[in-house]
Write an enzyme that holds these catalytic residues in place. Structure first.
Site, PDB file in Angstrom:
ATOM      1  N   LEU A 133      35.283  60.101  31.599  1.00  0.00           N
ATOM      2  CA  LEU A 133      36.340  60.870  32.245  1.00  0.00           C
ATOM      3  C   LEU A 133      36.090  62.348  31.981  1.00  0.00           C
ATOM      4  O   LEU A 133      35.516  62.720  30.950  1.00  0.00           O
ATOM      5  CB  LEU A 133      37.721  60.483  31.688  1.00  0.00           C
ATOM      6  CG  LEU A 133      38.250  59.083  31.984  1.00  0.00           C
ATOM      7  CD1 LEU A 133      39.550  58.838  31.221  1.00  0.00           C
ATOM      8  CD2 LEU A 133      38.468  58.878  33.475  1.00  0.00           C
ATOM      9  N   ASP A 134      36.538  63.194  32.901  1.00  0.00           N
ATOM     10  CA  ASP A 134      36.481  64.634  32.672  1.00  0.00           C
ATOM     11  C   ASP A 134      37.284  64.975  31.424  1.00  0.00           C
ATOM     12  O   ASP A 134      38.213  64.256  31.048  1.00  0.00           O
ATOM     13  CB  ASP A 134      37.093  65.396  33.856  1.00  0.00           C
ATOM     14  CG  ASP A 134      36.297  65.221  35.139  1.00  0.00           C
ATOM     15  OD1 ASP A 134      35.114  64.878  35.055  1.00  0.00           O
ATOM     16  OD2 ASP A 134      36.890  65.424  36.219  1.00  0.00           O
ATOM     17  N   MET A 135      36.958  66.095  30.832  1.00  0.00           N
ATOM     18  CA  MET A 135      37.670  66.563  29.642  1.00  0.00           C
ATOM     19  C   MET A 135      39.180  66.579  29.854  1.00  0.00           C
ATOM     20  O   MET A 135      39.954  66.149  28.998  1.00  0.00           O
ATOM     21  CB  MET A 135      37.182  67.971  29.282  1.00  0.00           C
ATOM     22  CG  MET A 135      37.941  68.633  28.150  1.00  0.00           C
ATOM     23  SD  MET A 135      37.289  70.292  27.819  1.00  0.00           S
ATOM     24  CE  MET A 135      38.441  70.855  26.556  1.00  0.00           C
ATOM     25  N   THR A 137      40.994  64.984  32.159  1.00  0.00           N
ATOM     26  CA  THR A 137      41.592  63.759  32.677  1.00  0.00           C
ATOM     27  C   THR A 137      41.836  62.806  31.515  1.00  0.00           C
ATOM     28  O   THR A 137      40.934  62.570  30.717  1.00  0.00           O
ATOM     29  CB  THR A 137      40.669  63.091  33.719  1.00  0.00           C
ATOM     30  OG1 THR A 137      40.462  63.998  34.806  1.00  0.00           O
ATOM     31  CG2 THR A 137      41.291  61.805  34.252  1.00  0.00           C
TER      32      THR A 137
END
Length: 298
Positions: A133-135, A137
């Site tokens: 996951l993105d930082m 998210t």
């Protein structure tokens, strides 16, 4: 000790163990080769070579544990463990946490915390990420504890057999309460950019969506990913004209009144256990910052 075990039926008598492991147990050549070199493949409690010829009722045992290390410093970090067994661990990642160390983020990552947890609980594992996951998210991330589990789940991910559900809070009201976004996503060839765009040169990208709650000037949208492109939900919702709250990359540059990150949460995962093939349906509650956003928008 984590092991895979099989008893050979008469129909496989006379087959070499290498072929049996590859074609009937579905193991990768890399896993078989490594386990063979380390003498971790046993028949009737005796380590065997890969030209061993199987007999009826032979008992095969593969020891999945192997000495491995990662250049990551274990760090005591509170982890929200949603599910764990001897093959996998699923974490509800908090917002603003990087998944794996980078040049910019050497500590405080999910991997740092997991290595500490494995060490404290006496588990000889490294961090094998199945999903990311993105930082900014939040939500569920699958981590495999051994090579076999990582191989099986990576294959399931590639074949779109892992159901990934997200909740997003978007600006305005969507014209249709549910639908499918089928638009290609492309990464422009600009140095240093992480931004993606809708462009026919890109990869086909499919997001199914459904409005689950309408607020005063916002919608709470459930997104089910059919493909898993970088920033897919953020790009697709922007394409509909409804960017995610707090998303300054794809939305409004000053959109941080209520949220300091995009209001996007990976709340659901449905997939089969790599070992038992049992259906797992895992859910993670909304983090506090998104709950506060919903209160402010009602």
């Amino acid at each position: 000790m984590s092991t895979l075990e099989r008893v050979v039926h008469k129909e496989f008598e006379g087959m070499k163990i290498r072929e049996f492991l590859k074609f009937h147990m579905g193991l990768s050549s890399r896993l078989i080769r490594g386990a063979s070199i380390d003498k971790r493949i046993f028949v009737n409690d005796v380590a065997v070579k890969m030209n061993y010829v199987l007999k009826d009722n032979d008992k095969i045992v593969i020891n999945l544990a192997k000495k491995e290390s990662q250049n990551i410093e274990p760090e005591k970090i509170d982890l929200d463990i949603v599910y764990e067994d001897k093959d996998i661990i699923v974490i509800n990642k908090r917002p603003n946490m990087v998944v794996h160390p980078t040049k910019r983020y050497q500590s405080g990552t999910l991997a740092n915390g997991l290595l500490y947890y494995f060490k404290e609980t006496g588990q000889d594992c490294i961090v094998r990420l199945v999903s990311r996951l993105d930082m900014d998210t939040s939500g569920l991330i699958i981590v495999a504890k051994n090579q076999y589990a990582h191989m099986e789940l990576s294959k399931e991910m590639q074949e779109n057999n892992v159901e990934k559900r997200y909740l997003a809070v978007v600006h305005g009201h969507l014209e249709n309460s549910e639908g499918t976004i089928d638009l290609p996503i492309y990464r422009p060839e600009e140095e240093g950019t992480i931004r993606r765009v809708i462009d026919e040169r890109g990869q086909r990208s499919i997001t199914h969506y459904k409005v689950v709650e309408r607020l005063k000037d916002a919608d709470v949208v459930e997104c089910l990913l059919e493909t898993g492109r970088t920033h897919q939900i953020r790009v697709h919702l922007k394409a509909l004209g409804h960017p995610i709250y707090g998303d300054t990359l794809y939305g409004y540059e000053d959109d941080n009144k209520y949220m300091k990150r995009q209001a996007l949460h990976a709340y659901g995962l449905d997939f089969k256990s790599p070992r038992t093939k049992e259906e797992l349906s895992l859910r993670a509650n909304l983090p506090e910052d998104i709950q506060e956003l919903l209160k402010a928008l009602k």
